[in-house]
Design a protein around this motif. Structure first.
Motif, mmCIF file in Angstrom:
data_model
loop_
_atom_site.group_PDB
_atom_site.id
_atom_site.type_symbol
_atom_site.label_atom_id
_atom_site.label_comp_id
_atom_site.label_asym_id
_atom_site.label_seq_id
_atom_site.Cartn_x
_atom_site.Cartn_y
_atom_site.Cartn_z
ATOM 1 N N TRP A 96 -5.372 13.480 1.936
ATOM 2 C CA TRP A 96 -3.682 13.462 2.484
ATOM 3 C C TRP A 96 -3.273 13.418 1.218
ATOM 4 N N ILE A 97 -2.166 14.338 1.546
ATOM 5 C CA ILE A 97 -1.186 14.713 0.287
ATOM 6 C C ILE A 97 0.288 14.368 0.760
ATOM 7 N N LEU A 98 1.062 14.093 -0.123
ATOM 8 C CA LEU A 98 2.569 14.228 -0.081
ATOM 9 C C LEU A 98 3.081 15.538 0.019
ATOM 10 N N ASN A 99 4.432 15.378 0.441
ATOM 11 C CA ASN A 99 5.085 16.623 0.728
ATOM 12 C C ASN A 99 5.118 17.568 -0.775
ATOM 13 N N ASP A 100 4.914 16.996 -1.783
ATOM 14 C CA ASP A 100 4.965 17.757 -3.225
ATOM 15 C C ASP A 100 3.493 18.033 -3.299
ATOM 16 N N GLY A 101 2.633 17.701 -2.589
ATOM 17 C CA GLY A 101 1.097 18.183 -3.045
ATOM 18 C C GLY A 101 0.361 17.033 -3.683
ATOM 19 N N ARG A 102 0.835 15.990 -4.121
ATOM 20 C CA ARG A 102 0.161 14.971 -4.873
ATOM 21 C C ARG A 102 -0.700 14.350 -3.715
ATOM 22 N N LEU A 103 -2.056 13.700 -4.242
ATOM 23 C CA LEU A 103 -2.924 12.866 -3.214
ATOM 24 C C LEU A 103 -2.394 11.864 -3.190
ATOM 25 N N THR A 104 -2.640 11.193 -1.970
ATOM 26 C CA THR A 104 -2.088 9.772 -1.419
ATOM 27 C C THR A 104 -3.142 9.274 -0.478
ATOM 28 N N ALA A 105 -2.846 7.940 -0.230
ATOM 29 C CA ALA A 105 -3.593 7.271 0.717
ATOM 30 C C ALA A 105 -3.349 7.761 2.399
ATOM 31 N N LYS A 106 -4.367 7.716 3.286
ATOM 32 C CA LYS A 106 -4.053 7.811 4.716
ATOM 33 C C LYS A 106 -2.904 7.084 5.064
ATOM 34 N N PRO A 107 -2.056 7.665 5.831
ATOM 35 C CA PRO A 107 -0.581 6.827 6.354
ATOM 36 C C PRO A 107 -1.258 5.625 7.278
ATOM 37 N N LEU A 108 -0.376 4.582 7.186
ATOM 38 C CA LEU A 108 -0.646 3.420 8.334
ATOM 39 C C LEU A 108 -0.909 4.031 9.639
ATOM 40 N N ASP A 109 -1.752 3.227 10.656
ATOM 41 C CA ASP A 109 -1.617 3.470 11.985
ATOM 42 C C ASP A 109 -1.403 2.548 12.613
ATOM 43 N N HIS A 110 -1.030 2.520 13.853
ATOM 44 C CA HIS A 110 -0.682 1.336 14.654
ATOM 45 C C HIS A 110 -1.635 0.210 14.586
ATOM 46 N N ASP A 111 -2.842 0.499 14.789
ATOM 47 C CA ASP A 111 -3.630 -0.801 14.399
ATOM 48 C C ASP A 111 -3.635 -1.441 13.274
ATOM 49 N N GLY A 112 -3.426 -0.653 12.108
ATOM 50 C CA GLY A 112 -3.197 -1.131 10.883
ATOM 51 C C GLY A 112 -1.872 -1.917 10.827
ATOM 52 N N VAL A 113 -0.835 -1.570 11.250
ATOM 53 C CA VAL A 113 0.338 -2.367 11.552
ATOM 54 C C VAL A 113 0.271 -3.567 12.308
ATOM 55 N N LEU A 114 -0.545 -3.502 13.248
ATOM 56 C CA LEU A 114 -0.774 -4.719 14.293
ATOM 57 C C LEU A 114 -1.386 -5.593 13.539
ATOM 58 N N SER A 115 -2.800 -5.177 12.809
ATOM 59 C CA SER A 115 -3.518 -6.426 12.407
ATOM 60 C C SER A 115 -2.573 -6.977 11.056
ATOM 61 N N ALA A 116 -2.089 -6.171 10.357
ATOM 62 C CA ALA A 116 -1.131 -6.774 9.216
ATOM 63 C C ALA A 116 -0.133 -7.857 9.712
ATOM 64 N N ALA A 117 0.656 -7.430 10.825
ATOM 65 C CA ALA A 117 1.564 -8.311 11.334
ATOM 66 C C ALA A 117 0.996 -9.478 11.883
ATOM 67 N N THR A 118 -0.119 -9.409 12.690
ATOM 68 C CA THR A 118 -0.812 -10.585 13.257
ATOM 69 C C THR A 118 -1.280 -11.557 11.768
ATOM 70 N N ALA A 119 -1.874 -10.818 10.895
ATOM 71 C CA ALA A 119 -2.365 -11.786 9.901
ATOM 72 C C ALA A 119 -0.962 -12.537 9.206
#
Length: 194
Positions: A123-146
């Motif tokens: 996964w890269i940012l718009n300028d081409g730098r490496l980054t982590a995979k973006p959050l998905d709905h499951d990640g959002v839901l588990s973080a909010a639940t926790a």
């Protein structure tokens, strides 16, 4: 029997003192706050966290893009995994093409057992730098639940510790009052028996 002992504090009784009524109200307030307040705090904080995490997820999904990268080295199983640890991805050097066409290189987590020249998705940012995979709905839901569960647990802890300290203060006051009353009555009783 125990319920009867607790109810006497609510009824009119010549032995009931003001501090006993305060103790009963404290127990009732703590119970209501634990049963209603702690879960309400958890739901409220969890909902707020879900909104914030969802906003962050949308921003990340707009700014991050998957591209195919080529491994520039083998991903061998490190010594620590051979010893029994269970990590499945390790930092490895990769090369990819940025949106502007330039070839870039960097380091990202890659599953073990891959060979030099293999293709992986990064996964890269718009300028081409490496980054982590973006959050998905499951990640959002588990973080909010926790977050909501931690908030409820924290609110419950605050209620219980506050009630405990208040109860301790009431008990100290009750013991002090009993000692003062015994100081007045005790000598009279000793005089009658002696």
């Amino acid at each position: 029997m125990r319920a009867a002992k607790r109810r006497w504090r609510w009824r009119r009784n010549p032995l009931r003192r003001r501090i006993d009524v305060l103790d009963a109200w404290l127990a009732l307030a703590a119970t209501v706050l634990l049963v209603v307040g702690a879960p309400a705090a958890g739901v409220s904080v969890g909902s707020w966290s879900y909104g914030e995490q969802s906003r962050s997820m949308r921003e990340q999904q707009r700014a991050r893009h998957p591209v195919t990268a080529e491994l520039t080295q083998d991903v061998s199983m490190p010594k620590s995994q051979r010893d029994g640890t269970m990590n499945s991805a390790y930092p490895t050097k990769v090369r990819w093409r940025a949106p502007d066409g330039a070839v870039r290189s960097g380091e990202t987590e890659v599953a073990t057992g891959r060979r030099k020249g293999a293709h992986v998705t990064v996964w890269i940012l718009n300028d081409g730098r490496l980054t982590a995979k973006p959050l998905d709905h499951d990640g959002v839901l588990s973080a909010a639940t926790a977050t909501g569960m931690w908030a409820a647990a924290g609110a419950g802890t605050v209620v219980l510790s506050s009630a405990w300290w208040a109860r301790r203060a009431l008990d100290r006051r009750r013991l002090r009052t009993w000692a003062e009353e015994w100081a007045e009555v005790g000598p009279l009783w000793r005089g009658r028996t002696g």
